[in-house]
Motif scaffolding. Structure first.
Motif, PDB file in Angstrom:
ATOM      1  N   ILE A  75       0.860  -1.176   0.000  1.00 47.14           N
ATOM      2  CA  ILE A  75       0.000   0.000   0.000  1.00 47.14           C
ATOM      3  C   ILE A  75       0.900   1.232   0.000  1.00 47.14           C
ATOM      4  CG2 ILE A  75      -1.674   1.308   1.352  1.00 47.14           C
ATOM      5  CD1 ILE A  75      -2.576  -1.489   2.451  1.00 47.14           C
ATOM      6  N   TRP A  76       0.629   2.133  -0.932  1.00 48.47           N
ATOM      7  CA  TRP A  76       1.360   3.395  -1.017  1.00 48.47           C
ATOM      8  C   TRP A  76       0.366   4.519  -0.773  1.00 48.47           C
ATOM      9  CZ3 TRP A  76       6.450   4.583  -3.323  1.00 48.47           C
ATOM     10  CH2 TRP A  76       7.279   3.445  -3.384  1.00 48.47           C
ATOM     11  N   ILE A  77       0.779   5.502   0.008  1.00 50.83           N
ATOM     12  CA  ILE A  77      -0.065   6.663   0.287  1.00 50.83           C
ATOM     13  C   ILE A  77       0.684   7.914  -0.151  1.00 50.83           C
ATOM     14  CG2 ILE A  77      -1.224   8.024   2.056  1.00 50.83           C
ATOM     15  CD1 ILE A  77      -1.578   5.442   3.664  1.00 50.83           C
ATOM     16  N   ALA A  78       0.133   8.608  -1.155  1.00 49.88           N
ATOM     17  CA  ALA A  78       0.725   9.845  -1.654  1.00 49.88           C
ATOM     18  C   ALA A  78       0.123  11.018  -0.893  1.00 49.88           C
ATOM     19  CB  ALA A  78       0.464   9.985  -3.154  1.00 49.88           C
ATOM     20  N   VAL A  79       0.983  11.905  -0.429  1.00 51.01           N
ATOM     21  CA  VAL A  79       0.567  13.051   0.386  1.00 51.01           C
ATOM     22  C   VAL A  79       0.673  14.328  -0.442  1.00 51.01           C
ATOM     23  CG1 VAL A  79       1.063  14.387   2.476  1.00 51.01           C
ATOM     24  CG2 VAL A  79       1.392  11.897   2.469  1.00 51.01           C
ATOM     25  N   GLN A  80      -0.417  15.086  -0.493  1.00 48.17           N
ATOM     26  CA  GLN A  80      -0.433  16.360  -1.212  1.00 48.17           C
ATOM     27  C   GLN A  80      -0.182  17.501  -0.220  1.00 48.17           C
ATOM     28  OE1 GLN A  80      -0.654  17.155  -4.602  1.00 48.17           O
ATOM     29  NE2 GLN A  80      -0.036  19.077  -3.672  1.00 48.17           N
ATOM     30  N   TYR A  81       1.075  17.676   0.163  1.00 49.15           N
ATOM     31  CA  TYR A  81       1.417  18.734   1.115  1.00 49.15           C
ATOM     32  C   TYR A  81       1.219  20.102   0.467  1.00 49.15           C
ATOM     33  CZ  TYR A  81       5.808  18.315  -1.494  1.00 49.15           C
ATOM     34  OH  TYR A  81       6.746  18.242  -2.493  1.00 49.15           O
ATOM     35  N   ARG A  82       1.038  21.118   1.305  1.00 44.54           N
ATOM     36  CA  ARG A  82       0.842  22.481   0.802  1.00 44.54           C
ATOM     37  C   ARG A  82       2.161  23.036   0.259  1.00 44.54           C
ATOM     38  NH1 ARG A  82      -2.174  24.830   5.945  1.00 44.54           N
ATOM     39  NH2 ARG A  82      -0.854  23.247   6.924  1.00 44.54           N
ATOM     40  N   LEU A  83       2.060  23.905  -0.750  1.00 45.28           N
ATOM     41  CA  LEU A  83       3.229  24.376  -1.484  1.00 45.28           C
ATOM     42  C   LEU A  83       3.531  25.853  -1.229  1.00 45.28           C
ATOM     43  CD1 LEU A  83       2.319  22.762  -4.927  1.00 45.28           C
ATOM     44  CD2 LEU A  83       3.926  21.883  -3.229  1.00 45.28           C
ATOM     45  N   ALA A  84       4.795  26.205  -1.458  1.00 45.21           N
ATOM     46  CA  ALA A  84       5.220  27.600  -1.472  1.00 45.21           C
ATOM     47  C   ALA A  84       4.938  28.142  -2.876  1.00 45.21           C
ATOM     48  CB  ALA A  84       6.706  27.674  -1.147  1.00 45.21           C
ATOM     49  N   PRO A  85       4.876  29.400  -3.106  1.00 51.58           N
ATOM     50  CA  PRO A  85       5.076  30.483  -2.147  1.00 51.58           C
ATOM     51  C   PRO A  85       3.818  30.863  -1.371  1.00 51.58           C
ATOM     52  CG  PRO A  85       4.807  31.406  -4.328  1.00 51.58           C
ATOM     53  CD  PRO A  85       4.750  29.899  -4.476  1.00 51.58           C
ATOM     54  N   GLU A  86       2.672  30.238  -1.724  1.00 55.64           N
ATOM     55  CA  GLU A  86       1.438  30.579  -0.998  1.00 55.64           C
ATOM     56  C   GLU A  86       1.565  30.242   0.485  1.00 55.64           C
ATOM     57  OE1 GLU A  86       0.721  30.136  -5.180  1.00 55.64           O
ATOM     58  OE2 GLU A  86       1.450  28.650  -3.766  1.00 55.64           O
ATOM     59  N   GLN A  87       2.251  29.167   0.778  1.00 53.16           N
ATOM     60  CA  GLN A  87       2.486  28.751   2.166  1.00 53.16           C
ATOM     61  C   GLN A  87       3.965  28.926   2.474  1.00 53.16           C
ATOM     62  OE1 GLN A  87      -0.112  27.779   4.116  1.00 53.16           O
ATOM     63  NE2 GLN A  87      -1.481  28.107   2.391  1.00 53.16           N
ATOM     64  N   LYS A  88       4.267  29.280   3.682  1.00 60.10           N
ATOM     65  CA  LYS A  88       5.653  29.582   4.053  1.00 60.10           C
ATOM     66  C   LYS A  88       6.367  28.362   4.632  1.00 60.10           C
ATOM     67  CE  LYS A  88       5.128  33.815   2.881  1.00 60.10           C
ATOM     68  NZ  LYS A  88       5.418  34.067   1.516  1.00 60.10           N
ATOM     69  N   TYR A  89       7.698  28.366   4.455  1.00 56.42           N
ATOM     70  CA  TYR A  89       8.552  27.334   5.037  1.00 56.42           C
ATOM     71  C   TYR A  89       8.293  27.256   6.529  1.00 56.42           C
ATOM     72  CZ  TYR A  89      12.745  25.087   6.820  1.00 56.42           C
ATOM     73  OH  TYR A  89      13.599  24.252   7.468  1.00 56.42           O
ATOM     74  N   PRO A  90       8.232  26.111   7.112  1.00 58.33           N
ATOM     75  CA  PRO A  90       8.432  24.752   6.597  1.00 58.33           C
ATOM     76  C   PRO A  90       7.110  23.995   6.430  1.00 58.33           C
ATOM     77  CG  PRO A  90       8.725  24.709   8.959  1.00 58.33           C
ATOM     78  CD  PRO A  90       8.301  26.121   8.582  1.00 58.33           C
ATOM     79  N   ILE A  91       6.096  24.616   5.834  1.00 57.31           N
ATOM     80  CA  ILE A  91       4.767  24.024   5.788  1.00 57.31           C
ATOM     81  C   ILE A  91       4.766  22.645   5.137  1.00 57.31           C
ATOM     82  CG2 ILE A  91       3.985  25.051   3.613  1.00 57.31           C
ATOM     83  CD1 ILE A  91       1.913  24.648   6.844  1.00 57.31           C
ATOM     84  N   TRP A  92       5.518  22.452   4.058  1.00 52.88           N
ATOM     85  CA  TRP A  92       5.534  21.151   3.374  1.00 52.88           C
ATOM     86  C   TRP A  92       6.109  20.063   4.276  1.00 52.88           C
ATOM     87  CZ3 TRP A  92       7.886  25.554   1.647  1.00 52.88           C
ATOM     88  CH2 TRP A  92       9.267  25.656   1.828  1.00 52.88           C
ATOM     89  N   LEU A  93       7.095  20.413   5.066  1.00 55.98           N
ATOM     90  CA  LEU A  93       7.656  19.441   6.009  1.00 55.98           C
ATOM     91  C   LEU A  93       6.687  19.200   7.161  1.00 55.98           C
ATOM     92  CD1 LEU A  93       9.938  17.603   6.867  1.00 55.98           C
ATOM     93  CD2 LEU A  93      11.045  19.589   7.928  1.00 55.98           C
ATOM     94  N   ASP A  94       6.082  20.257   7.672  1.00 53.10           N
ATOM     95  CA  ASP A  94       5.105  20.105   8.757  1.00 53.10           C
ATOM     96  C   ASP A  94       3.927  19.232   8.323  1.00 53.10           C
ATOM     97  OD1 ASP A  94       6.662  21.764  10.330  1.00 53.10           O
ATOM     98  OD2 ASP A  94       5.405  23.540  10.014  1.00 53.10           O
ATOM     99  N   ASP A  95       3.375  19.502   7.140  1.00 54.10           N
ATOM    100  CA  ASP A  95       2.250  18.711   6.644  1.00 54.10           C
ATOM    101  C   ASP A  95       2.641  17.242   6.499  1.00 54.10           C
ATOM    102  OD1 ASP A  95       0.711  20.996   6.476  1.00 54.10           O
ATOM    103  OD2 ASP A  95       0.737  21.109   4.286  1.00 54.10           O
ATOM    104  N   SER A  96       3.789  17.004   5.885  1.00 52.31           N
ATOM    105  CA  SER A  96       4.243  15.629   5.645  1.00 52.31           C
ATOM    106  C   SER A  96       4.510  14.902   6.953  1.00 52.31           C
ATOM    107  CB  SER A  96       5.499  15.644   4.777  1.00 52.31           C
ATOM    108  OG  SER A  96       5.229  16.279   3.554  1.00 52.31           O
ATOM    109  N   TYR A  97       5.137  15.581   7.889  1.00 51.39           N
ATOM    110  CA  TYR A  97       5.416  15.001   9.204  1.00 51.39           C
ATOM    111  C   TYR A  97       4.112  14.662   9.934  1.00 51.39           C
ATOM    112  CZ  TYR A  97       6.507  14.987  14.199  1.00 51.39           C
ATOM    113  OH  TYR A  97       6.583  14.664  15.526  1.00 51.39           O
TER     114      TYR A  97
END
Length: 192
Positions: A75-97
């Motif tokens: 089973i693979w789960i793909a995560v659609q984390y939020r992107l920059a520049p609309e969202q600020k660092y480290p949002i993609w890491l926070d979402d994924s974590y």
């Protein structure tokens, strides 16, 4: 770039795709669950798409994940984390974590979902086994996210990393070796 190349392969996955959302930090993060027909419930892989933290999405990498899920029988789960520049660092890491922590804590809820039409067929609807190995995988920016997740969450069992950016100081010999524009993502591009 990936979406055009994927068009020929869309619809070739023989398993099931399921769209869900995981609530983290007051945001609903979309995930796509890929379950092959002959799935092995002893493995679950989290996938974080590449795209320099500013582009791409789960759809752009769909056929890659389809192929890997079929090949691994996992089973693979793909995560659609939020992107920059609309969202600020480290949002993609926070979402994924946060999504990875949630799913690893609830992994028996993620597994085969079968639809039945007109006939009763018994299927095991439970998710992966409690003792299932959890892995992370990706390419490019997603590989950097995957490596970071392994550092942040101690019970990740394996990682699959493809051409990730792991040397933010850009001092390794490969930065000089692959500086030709034919490689697209050159050291000069990374410095912008």
């Amino acid at each position: 770039m990936f979406i055009k190349g994927n068009e020929k392969l869309i619809g070739t996955f023989k398993g099931t795709l399921q769209e869900k959302r995981v609530l983290v930090n007051c945001a609903e993060i979309p995930i796509t669950i890929y379950t092959p027909i002959d799935v092995n419930k002893n493995k679950l892989v989290m996938f974080f798409h590449g795209g320099d933290w500013v582009s791409c999405n789960c759809s752009a990498h769909q056929t890659i994940v389809n192929t890997l899920a079929d090949a691994a029988k996992a089973i693979w789960i793909a995560v659609q984390y939020r992107l920059a520049p609309e969202q600020k660092y480290p949002i993609w890491l926070d979402d994924s974590y946060d999504v990875t922590r949630y799913i690893t804590g609830n992994k028996v809820s993620y597994g085969p979902v079968f639809l039945q039409l007109f006939v009763f067929v018994y299927h095991d609807y439970s998710g992966v086994h409690q003792t299932a190995k959890i892995g992370v995988a990706s390419d490019s920016a997603g590989a950097q996210i995957s490596a970071s997740i392994c550092y942040m969450i101690k019970n990740i069992d394996f990682q699959i990393l493809v051409y990730g950016l792991f040397d933010v100081a850009c001092r390794t010999p490969s930065h000089k070796e692959f500086s030709d524009p034919m490689y697209i993502l050159t050291p000069a591009t990374l410095e912008c």
